[in-house]
Design a protein around this motif. Structure first.
Motif, short mmCIF file in Angstrom:
data_model
loop_
_atom_site.label_atom_id
_atom_site.label_comp_id
_atom_site.label_asym_id
_atom_site.label_seq_id
_atom_site.Cartn_x
_atom_site.Cartn_y
_atom_site.Cartn_z
N THR A 337 -6.02 -50.72 75.47
CA THR A 337 -7.30 -51.42 75.57
C THR A 337 -8.36 -50.64 76.34
OG1 THR A 337 -6.54 -52.59 77.56
CG2 THR A 337 -6.16 -53.67 75.43
N ALA A 338 -8.25 -49.33 76.45
CA ALA A 338 -9.23 -48.56 77.23
C ALA A 338 -10.41 -48.08 76.40
CB ALA A 338 -8.54 -47.36 77.88
N LEU A 339 -10.46 -48.40 75.11
CA LEU A 339 -11.56 -47.91 74.27
C LEU A 339 -12.93 -48.41 74.71
CD1 LEU A 339 -11.98 -46.10 71.81
CD2 LEU A 339 -11.90 -48.14 70.38
N PRO A 340 -13.10 -49.62 75.26
CA PRO A 340 -14.45 -50.05 75.68
C PRO A 340 -15.11 -49.18 76.73
CG PRO A 340 -13.01 -51.95 75.47
CD PRO A 340 -12.14 -50.73 75.31
N ILE A 341 -14.35 -48.34 77.45
CA ILE A 341 -14.98 -47.47 78.45
C ILE A 341 -15.48 -46.17 77.84
CG2 ILE A 341 -13.50 -48.41 80.25
CD1 ILE A 341 -11.94 -45.77 80.19
N SER A 342 -15.39 -46.04 76.52
CA SER A 342 -15.80 -44.80 75.86
C SER A 342 -17.27 -44.44 76.08
CB SER A 342 -15.48 -44.87 74.36
OG SER A 342 -16.11 -45.97 73.77
N PRO A 343 -18.22 -45.38 76.11
CA PRO A 343 -19.60 -44.97 76.37
C PRO A 343 -19.77 -44.27 77.73
CG PRO A 343 -19.57 -47.17 75.46
CD PRO A 343 -18.15 -46.81 75.74
N LEU A 344 -19.04 -44.75 78.74
CA LEU A 344 -19.09 -44.11 80.06
C LEU A 344 -18.54 -42.69 79.98
CD1 LEU A 344 -19.49 -44.15 83.14
CD2 LEU A 344 -17.23 -45.23 83.32
N LEU A 345 -17.41 -42.52 79.30
CA LEU A 345 -16.81 -41.19 79.21
C LEU A 345 -17.67 -40.23 78.40
CD1 LEU A 345 -13.09 -42.22 78.64
CD2 LEU A 345 -14.14 -41.40 80.74
N ILE A 346 -18.34 -40.75 77.35
CA ILE A 346 -19.23 -39.89 76.56
C ILE A 346 -20.38 -39.38 77.40
CG2 ILE A 346 -20.85 -39.89 74.63
CD1 ILE A 346 -18.94 -41.72 73.16
N ASN A 347 -20.91 -40.24 78.27
CA ASN A 347 -22.00 -39.81 79.16
C ASN A 347 -21.53 -38.78 80.18
OD1 ASN A 347 -23.85 -41.51 77.91
ND2 ASN A 347 -23.36 -43.24 79.25
N LEU A 348 -20.25 -38.90 80.60
CA LEU A 348 -19.73 -37.95 81.58
C LEU A 348 -19.47 -36.59 80.97
CD1 LEU A 348 -17.21 -40.19 83.57
CD2 LEU A 348 -19.42 -39.34 84.34
N TYR A 349 -19.01 -36.58 79.71
CA TYR A 349 -18.58 -35.33 79.11
C TYR A 349 -19.63 -34.79 78.14
CZ TYR A 349 -14.04 -36.19 81.15
OH TYR A 349 -13.01 -36.40 82.04
#
Length: 349
Positions: A337-349
């Motif tokens: 269930t960790a997919l909802p944090i993907s926008p945060l990770l995209i901004n970091l990387y």
């Protein structure tokens, strides 16, 4: 008993200290020493269950890893002979980078040097296989991370594509869980190496998610005491909830949305497309279907073709001492269930 426990503790500490020394050092010889500490300490772990299969696995592991270590040491020595320093610089000759990459490919089990990975993983206990496929991958990937800015040879995309292809192709005909996860490891290493040319930080993200998913699956196998598809299909009367969640983890390993395993594949494909590697992204996405296929075949064989059982087997859980790991619940939740944090990770990387 106490001396044996002390020796085993020292071996485990050495295994965990080796990659840490490699990660925190910039001196090539000390980095190599950290790799060797971890490699040599892994041999007694492989031989913990002393039988012919374990001896064969330890021999294969030692021969491949020692070959890679000698190639890496040769590259370090040649670099010192040419430049007089123990660090890699832009002035380092290209063939030295190729030697280092070949050594790292052998240590990571990348194609075409992947043959030892499924054989060694299959011949050792479940938790030892977890250590082999997760922690032992960290130090070589960190070295690859450090040299990714300095070189961009054609060997990286070729090896990455072959690893994804052979990792999926090799797992199609497997019925043993440890071999399936070994071929899955080869394919995941291919994804990590492919993105290392363009965004090394994304390679680290992929490594973290891979370790999370693989740890969840190996812990599940350990609790269920299952090493094959047939054994997995017999666990529905033992721990049905954990068996069903293990199938979700397998889908996440295959990269099926909306599970956590879809996140690194999605980000890597987007990054490759941004860097005009459209054909490579397309071929990797298509070859990832091979992995998803054998995961789906495993799920079908273990859930849709459950072996017939008598009524007494329903009480199997009351007749055996169960194994529990307190980390199991958070690992399963994050693995799926960790997919909802993907926008945060995209901004970091």
């Amino acid at each position: 008993m106490l001396p044996v426990l002390m020796i085993y503790t020292i071996i485990l500490i050495t295994i965990f200290l080796g990659p840490i020394i490699t990660i925190t050092s910039t001196h090539l010889l000390i980095m190599w020493t950290g790799l060797e500490m971890s490699t040599l300490a892994m041999i007694p772990i492989l031989l913990k269950t002393f039988n012919p299969r374990a001896i064969e696995a330890a021999a294969k592991y030692f021969l491949t890893q020692s070959t890679a270590s000698m190639i890496l040491l040769l590259a370090i020595t040649l670099n010192y002979h040419n430049l007089g320093i123990w660090q890699l610089t832009p002035n380092t000759q290209q063939y030295i980078y190729y030697l280092i990459l070949i050594a790292l490919m052998i240590k990571l089990g990348l194609a075409p040097f992947h043959f030892w990975v499924p054989e060694v993983t299959q011949a050792i206990p479940i938790l030892n296989g977890l250590l082999l496929l997760t922690w032992q991958k960290i130090a070589p990937l960190i070295i690859l991370y450090n040299i990714s800015y300095m070189t961009n040879p054609a060997i990286i995309p070729i090896s990455a594509t072959l690893s994804i292809l052979l990792g999926g192709w090799g797992g199609l005909n497997q019925t043993q869980m440890r071999k399936i996860l070994a071929y899955s490891s080869i394919a995941h290493m291919g994804w990590m190496v492919a993105i290392s040319m363009f965004n090394p930080m994304m390679m680290i993200l992929n490594l973290l998610i891979y370790i999370l998913l693989t740890t969840s699956m190996f812990f599940t196998m350990h609790i269920l005491s299952t090493t094959s598809i047939i054994m997995l299909s017999k666990t529905w009367n033992k721990l049905p909830l954990l068996t069903s969640t293990s199938l979700v983890i397998l889908l996440s390993l295959g990269g099926l949305p909306p599970l956590t395993g879809f996140l690194p594949k999605w980000m890597i494909i987007v990054e490759l497309t941004k860097n005009n590697s459209i054909f490579m992204a397309l071929s990797m996405a298509l070859m990832a279907l091979l992995n998803l296929f054998f995961y789906m075949r495993l799920i079908y064989a273990s859930s849709m073709t459950v072996l017939p059982s008598n009524n007494n087997s329903k009480f199997y859980t009351h007749q055996n001492k169960q194994k529990y790991l307190f980390l199991m619940a958070p690992l399963i939740i994050v693995s799926s269930t960790a997919l909802p944090i993907s926008p945060l990770l995209i901004n970091l990387y």
